[in-house]
Design an enzyme around this catalytic site. Structure first.
Site, PDB file in Angstrom:
ATOM      1  N   GLY A  45     -15.786 -19.084  -7.500  1.00 10.55           N
ATOM      2  CA  GLY A  45     -14.380 -19.531  -7.793  1.00 10.55           C
ATOM      3  C   GLY A  45     -14.120 -20.374  -6.702  1.00 10.55           C
ATOM      4  O   GLY A  45     -14.904 -20.959  -6.080  1.00 10.55           O
TER       5      GLY A  45
ATOM      6  N   CYS B 223      -5.608  -9.966   2.612  1.00 12.62           N
ATOM      7  CA  CYS B 223      -6.861  -8.637   3.140  1.00 12.62           C
ATOM      8  C   CYS B 223      -7.935  -9.491   3.588  1.00 12.62           C
ATOM      9  O   CYS B 223      -8.389  -9.392   4.678  1.00 12.62           O
ATOM     10  CB  CYS B 223      -6.974  -7.908   2.082  1.00 12.62           C
ATOM     11  SG  CYS B 223      -5.574  -7.185   1.614  1.00 12.62           S
TER      12      CYS B 223
ATOM     13  N   GLU C  49      -4.825  -6.039  -5.539  1.00 14.76           N
ATOM     14  CA  GLU C  49      -3.480  -6.486  -5.890  1.00 14.76           C
ATOM     15  C   GLU C  49      -3.761  -6.801  -7.445  1.00 14.76           C
ATOM     16  O   GLU C  49      -4.644  -7.315  -7.729  1.00 14.76           O
ATOM     17  CB  GLU C  49      -2.939  -7.605  -4.998  1.00 14.76           C
ATOM     18  CG  GLU C  49      -2.455  -7.382  -3.865  1.00 14.76           C
ATOM     19  CD  GLU C  49      -1.731  -8.560  -3.350  1.00 14.76           C
ATOM     20  OE1 GLU C  49      -1.233  -9.501  -4.146  1.00 14.76           O
ATOM     21  OE2 GLU C  49      -1.635  -8.564  -1.809  1.00 14.76           O
TER      22      GLU C  49
ATOM     23  N   PHE D 112      -8.341   1.260  -0.778  1.00 15.13           N
ATOM     24  CA  PHE D 112      -9.305   0.170  -1.462  1.00 15.13           C
ATOM     25  C   PHE D 112      -8.812  -0.320  -2.627  1.00 15.13           C
ATOM     26  O   PHE D 112      -9.311  -0.614  -3.875  1.00 15.13           O
ATOM     27  CB  PHE D 112     -10.536   0.779  -1.790  1.00 15.13           C
ATOM     28  CG  PHE D 112     -11.413   1.298  -0.595  1.00 15.13           C
ATOM     29  CD1 PHE D 112     -11.778   0.469   0.498  1.00 15.13           C
ATOM     30  CD2 PHE D 112     -11.280   2.593  -0.259  1.00 15.13           C
ATOM     31  CE1 PHE D 112     -12.381   0.910   1.800  1.00 15.13           C
ATOM     32  CE2 PHE D 112     -11.798   3.047   0.740  1.00 15.13           C
ATOM     33  CZ  PHE D 112     -12.427   2.362   1.770  1.00 15.13           C
ATOM     34  N   LEU D 113      -7.337  -0.771  -2.623  1.00 22.07           N
ATOM     35  CA  LEU D 113      -6.506  -1.033  -3.848  1.00 22.07           C
ATOM     36  C   LEU D 113      -6.412  -2.541  -4.060  1.00 22.07           C
ATOM     37  O   LEU D 113      -6.361  -3.276  -2.931  1.00 22.07           O
ATOM     38  CB  LEU D 113      -5.025  -0.601  -3.653  1.00 22.07           C
ATOM     39  CG  LEU D 113      -4.855   0.908  -3.419  1.00 22.07           C
ATOM     40  CD1 LEU D 113      -3.328   1.078  -3.254  1.00 22.07           C
ATOM     41  CD2 LEU D 113      -5.553   1.642  -4.401  1.00 22.07           C
TER      42      LEU D 113
ATOM     43  N   LYS E 146      -7.576 -11.890   6.349  1.00 24.38           N
ATOM     44  CA  LYS E 146      -7.052 -11.280   7.805  1.00 24.38           C
ATOM     45  C   LYS E 146      -8.116 -10.256   8.428  1.00 24.38           C
ATOM     46  O   LYS E 146      -8.351 -10.176   9.552  1.00 24.38           O
ATOM     47  CB  LYS E 146      -5.848 -10.611   7.313  1.00 24.38           C
ATOM     48  CG  LYS E 146      -5.405  -9.418   8.315  1.00 24.38           C
ATOM     49  CD  LYS E 146      -4.205  -8.663   7.680  1.00 24.38           C
ATOM     50  CE  LYS E 146      -4.014  -7.683   6.612  1.00 24.38           C
ATOM     51  NZ  LYS E 146      -4.742  -6.397   7.038  1.00 24.38           N
TER      52      LYS E 146
ATOM     53  N   ASP F 110      11.444   3.004   4.906  1.00 21.71           N
ATOM     54  CA  ASP F 110      11.073   1.500   5.340  1.00 21.71           C
ATOM     55  C   ASP F 110      12.343   1.114   6.051  1.00 21.71           C
ATOM     56  O   ASP F 110      13.465   1.773   5.616  1.00 21.71           O
ATOM     57  CB  ASP F 110      11.062   0.640   4.238  1.00 21.71           C
ATOM     58  CG  ASP F 110      10.429  -0.807   4.474  1.00 21.71           C
ATOM     59  OD1 ASP F 110       9.107  -0.616   4.268  1.00 21.71           O
ATOM     60  OD2 ASP F 110      10.883  -1.459   5.124  1.00 21.71           O
TER      61      ASP F 110
ATOM     62  N   VAL G 149       0.943  -1.061  -0.187  1.00 27.82           N
ATOM     63  CA  VAL G 149      -0.184   0.032   0.033  1.00 27.82           C
ATOM     64  C   VAL G 149       0.641   1.337   0.007  1.00 27.82           C
ATOM     65  O   VAL G 149       0.742   2.260  -0.899  1.00 27.82           O
ATOM     66  CB  VAL G 149      -0.969  -0.076   1.191  1.00 27.82           C
ATOM     67  CG1 VAL G 149      -1.664   1.190   1.476  1.00 27.82           C
ATOM     68  CG2 VAL G 149      -2.002  -1.067   0.915  1.00 27.82           C
TER      69      VAL G 149
ATOM     70  N   LYS H 119      -5.033 -15.385  -6.747  1.00 29.10           N
ATOM     71  CA  LYS H 119      -5.915 -14.854  -7.813  1.00 29.10           C
ATOM     72  C   LYS H 119      -4.766 -14.216  -9.009  1.00 29.10           C
ATOM     73  O   LYS H 119      -3.574 -14.401  -8.848  1.00 29.10           O
ATOM     74  CB  LYS H 119      -6.563 -13.595  -7.572  1.00 29.10           C
ATOM     75  CG  LYS H 119      -5.886 -12.261  -7.164  1.00 29.10           C
ATOM     76  CD  LYS H 119      -6.719 -10.896  -6.948  1.00 29.10           C
ATOM     77  CE  LYS H 119      -5.995  -9.737  -6.890  1.00 29.10           C
ATOM     78  NZ  LYS H 119      -6.713  -8.666  -6.794  1.00 29.10           N
TER      79      LYS H 119
HETATM   80  C1  UGA Z   1      -8.833  -6.643  -1.521  1.00 25.83           C
HETATM   81  C2  UGA Z   1     -10.120  -5.504  -1.932  1.00 25.83           C
HETATM   82  O1  UGA Z   1     -10.741  -5.921  -3.025  1.00 25.83           O
HETATM   83  C3  UGA Z   1      -9.525  -4.255  -1.946  1.00 25.83           C
HETATM   84  O2  UGA Z   1     -10.531  -3.154  -2.071  1.00 25.83           O
HETATM   85  C4  UGA Z   1      -8.754  -4.075  -0.697  1.00 25.83           C
HETATM   86  O3  UGA Z   1      -8.096  -2.558  -0.532  1.00 25.83           O
HETATM   87  C5  UGA Z   1      -7.875  -5.009  -0.476  1.00 25.83           C
HETATM   88  O4  UGA Z   1      -8.456  -6.182  -0.263  1.00 25.83           O
HETATM   89  C6  UGA Z   1      -7.113  -4.659   0.938  1.00 25.83           C
HETATM   90  O5  UGA Z   1      -7.652  -4.640   1.975  1.00 25.83           O
HETATM   91  O6  UGA Z   1      -5.878  -4.227   1.079  1.00 25.83           O
HETATM   92  P1  UGA Z   1      -7.176  -7.894  -2.860  1.00 25.83           P
HETATM   93  O7  UGA Z   1      -7.083  -8.833  -1.867  1.00 25.83           O
HETATM   94  O8  UGA Z   1      -6.048  -7.469  -3.611  1.00 25.83           O
HETATM   95  O9  UGA Z   1      -8.100  -6.597  -2.833  1.00 25.83           O
HETATM   96  O10 UGA Z   1      -8.050  -8.898  -4.119  1.00 25.83           O
HETATM   97  P2  UGA Z   1      -9.343  -9.127  -4.438  1.00 25.83           P
HETATM   98  O11 UGA Z   1      -9.562  -8.885  -6.123  1.00 25.83           O
HETATM   99  O12 UGA Z   1     -10.594  -8.212  -3.682  1.00 25.83           O
HETATM  100  O13 UGA Z   1      -9.788 -10.644  -4.495  1.00 25.83           O
HETATM  101  C7  UGA Z   1      -9.708 -11.333  -3.059  1.00 25.83           C
HETATM  102  C8  UGA Z   1     -10.145 -12.604  -3.372  1.00 25.83           C
HETATM  103  O14 UGA Z   1     -11.531 -12.905  -3.710  1.00 25.83           O
HETATM  104  C9  UGA Z   1      -9.322 -13.472  -4.505  1.00 25.83           C
HETATM  105  O15 UGA Z   1      -9.122 -14.792  -4.117  1.00 25.83           O
HETATM  106  C10 UGA Z   1     -10.336 -13.578  -5.456  1.00 25.83           C
HETATM  107  O16 UGA Z   1     -10.057 -14.411  -6.497  1.00 25.83           O
HETATM  108  C11 UGA Z   1     -11.583 -13.722  -5.133  1.00 25.83           C
HETATM  109  N1  UGA Z   1     -12.538 -13.179  -5.804  1.00 25.83           N
HETATM  110  C12 UGA Z   1     -12.780 -11.717  -6.005  1.00 25.83           C
HETATM  111  C13 UGA Z   1     -13.460 -13.956  -6.051  1.00 25.83           C
HETATM  112  O17 UGA Z   1     -13.381 -15.389  -5.817  1.00 25.83           O
HETATM  113  N2  UGA Z   1     -14.560 -13.866  -7.054  1.00 25.83           N
HETATM  114  C14 UGA Z   1     -14.891 -12.157  -7.377  1.00 25.83           C
HETATM  115  O18 UGA Z   1     -16.057 -12.024  -7.922  1.00 25.83           O
HETATM  116  C15 UGA Z   1     -13.935 -11.489  -6.849  1.00 25.83           C
END
Ligand code: UGA
Length: 435
Positions: free
Chosen positions: A257, A264, A155, A152-153, A267, A30, A11, A324
């Site tokens: 999926g 995130c 990865e 709300f980023l 946790k 850092d 972040v 992912k």
């Molecule tokens: C998530 C949130 O989407 C961000 O908004 C937030 O800022 C971030 O956590 C954080 O707290 O730092 P991230 O963990 O990078 O982001 O990834 P996501 O794209 O949200 O996916 C999380 C998991 O859900 C992955 O395993 C993904 O494959 C799964 N997923 C996501 C699904 O199975 N279906 C979906 O429709 C979307």
């Protein structure tokens, strides 16, 4: 504006680099010297498409500085972002705040003029109060404001998410002084249409956890619906469209999926339960979501075992092993729970990942391409949704039989109608040819 970011993890690095790209002078600090030395050479410690170009451009323009000198960073800045990690603590559920508190102590000792202190790390509600108290106690004459500004980023999508977010959330108990600074800071983003949401600090802290927990709930819900679809012969993708077009529900995060993973959602959902416990509130929905998500990985392992059938010495090849696509992050990756169950059944496991070998999987065979996986497997598991897995070359199997279990529904089942392939996916009718 002169800005510093304490913490150059995911972040801090992405946000610091992008603020420098907006024209601010940014110091990213850092305590990991090796990481800072690499960054100063333009070498990026994380996998994030497009980030290396931005780092190099802003390093060259001298708007971006990487250093281990935290005192210098704080003293030279008007705005100090706290962007340190808040991993799960030893108790297995709370957020570990030691990095946040340690940063607060160092800030307190180095306030040389008014500072706007912005907490970007994901922190439990009331942490802003703690940070304020630590600084006041240590340096009672210092002038500062502590603001919550969660990120709300995603990865793999972080640059786009930073530039074009749906909203910027600011939590502050003393807006008179800070509003105009914050509006200026986020001006390029607000101008592009992001909502600027201003609330109290505690509300802002909770918005972050509630967002992640809600998204995790949405995913878990559609995954359970997918299980039902498989039993009754419905199509989960049609269901997602059918419910998602209702604006009250919304279409995103309804992709069924292999369970949610990553650094995130797992946790933050746990930490939210702990926060609820602290205030005597039973977060029963979130508890159920976590349970269902954990169960799903084992359920998928069972399905894999069933698809393989009884015969011995079976080879399974995983395409993608991260949580992912578009990341090299293995944290809470679904396959880490699936692999042990397959191993117990004597199944041979190999994998290919576009981001290379993984230290977490050193006992498993790494293959150099998806072709290698397809050639050497009885069952191919599409575990992540990398674009390169959307056009796999199945012709290389020639007359051999192959099974595919597509955990991301990248293909349409009828693609395999005339092939020597049994295709299984999530929440859709199987395309299984009887032997
Ligand atoms: C998530 C949130 O989407 C961000 O908004 C937030 O800022 C971030 O956590 C954080 O707290 O730092 P991230 O963990 O990078 O982001 O990834 P996501 O794209 O949200 O996916 C999380 C998991 O859900 C992955 O395993 C993904 O494959 C799964 N997923 C996501 C699904 O199975 N279906 C979906 O429709 C979307």
């Amino acid at each position: 504006m002169n800005i510093c970011f304490i913490g150059t993890g995911y972040v801090g690095l992405v946000s610091g680099v992008l603020f420098s790209d907006f024209g601010h002078k940014v110091i990213c600090v850092d305590n990991d010297r090796i990481k800072i030395d690499k960054l100063n050479k333009g070498i990026i410690p994380i996998f994030e498409p497009g980030l290396d170009e931005l780092v190099n451009r802003n390093l060259n323009s001298k708007r971006l500085v990487f250093t281990t000198d935290i005192k210098y960073a704080i003293k030279s800045s008007d705005i100090v972002f706290i962007a340190v990690g808040t991993p799960t603590a030893k108790d297995g559920i709370s957020a570990d705040l030691k990095n946040v508190y340690s940063a607060s102590n160092i800030i307190a000792n180095n306030i040389n003029k008014y500072k706007l202190i912005i907490i970007k790390s994901t922190v439990p509600v009331c942490t802003g109060d703690d940070v304020e108290n630590i600084i006041k106690k240590k340096n009672s004459s210092s002038k500062f404001t502590v603001v919550s500004n969660p990120e709300f980023l995603r990865e793999g999508e972080a640059i786009r998410d930073f530039r074009y977010p749906d909203r910027v959330v600011i939590g502050c108990n003393n807006l008179k002084k800070t509003r105009s600074i914050l509006e200026k800071l986020y001006e390029p983003i607000i101008k592009k249409g992001a909502k600027f949401i201003v609330t109290t600090r505690r509300s802002s802290e909770l918005i972050k956890y509630a967002s992640n927990a809600f998204l995790a709930t949405k995913i878990t819900f559609i995954n359970e619906i997918a299980n039902l679809c498989e039993k009754v012969g419905s199509n989960v993708e049609d269901i997602a469209i059918g419910i998602g077009t209702d604006e009250r529900i919304g279409p995103r995060f309804l992709r069924a999926g292999p369970a949610y993973g990553g650094s995130c959602f797992p946790k933050d959902t746990k930490a939210l339960i702990k926060i609820g416990k602290k205030f005597n509130i039973d977060m029963s929905v979130v508890k159920t979501v976590i349970k269902s998500n954990e169960k799903r990985k084992l359920l998928l392992a069972d399905k894999i075992i069933k698809i393989l059938g009884k015969s011995k010495n079976k080879n399974v090849g995983f395409l993608g092993v991260t949580f992912k696509a578009n990341t090299d992050d293995m944290r809470d990756s679904q396959c880490l729970k699936i692999f042990p169950k397959l191993l117990k059944k004597g199944i041979n496991i190999a994998y290919y990942d576009p981001t290379g070998k993984k230290k977490e999987l050193e006992n498993f065979i790494f293959r150099k391409s998806s072709d290698e996986i397809i050639k050497n497997s009885d069952l191919v598991i599409i575990h992540t949704e990398w674009d390169e897995f959307r056009s796999l070359n199945f012709n290389i199997i020639k007359n051999r039989k192959l099974k595919i279990f597509d955990l991301r529904n990248l293909y349409q089942p009828n693609t395999f109608a005339n092939k020597n392939i049994n295709y299984y996916s999530i929440g859709r009718k199987y395309y299984e040819k009887k032997a």
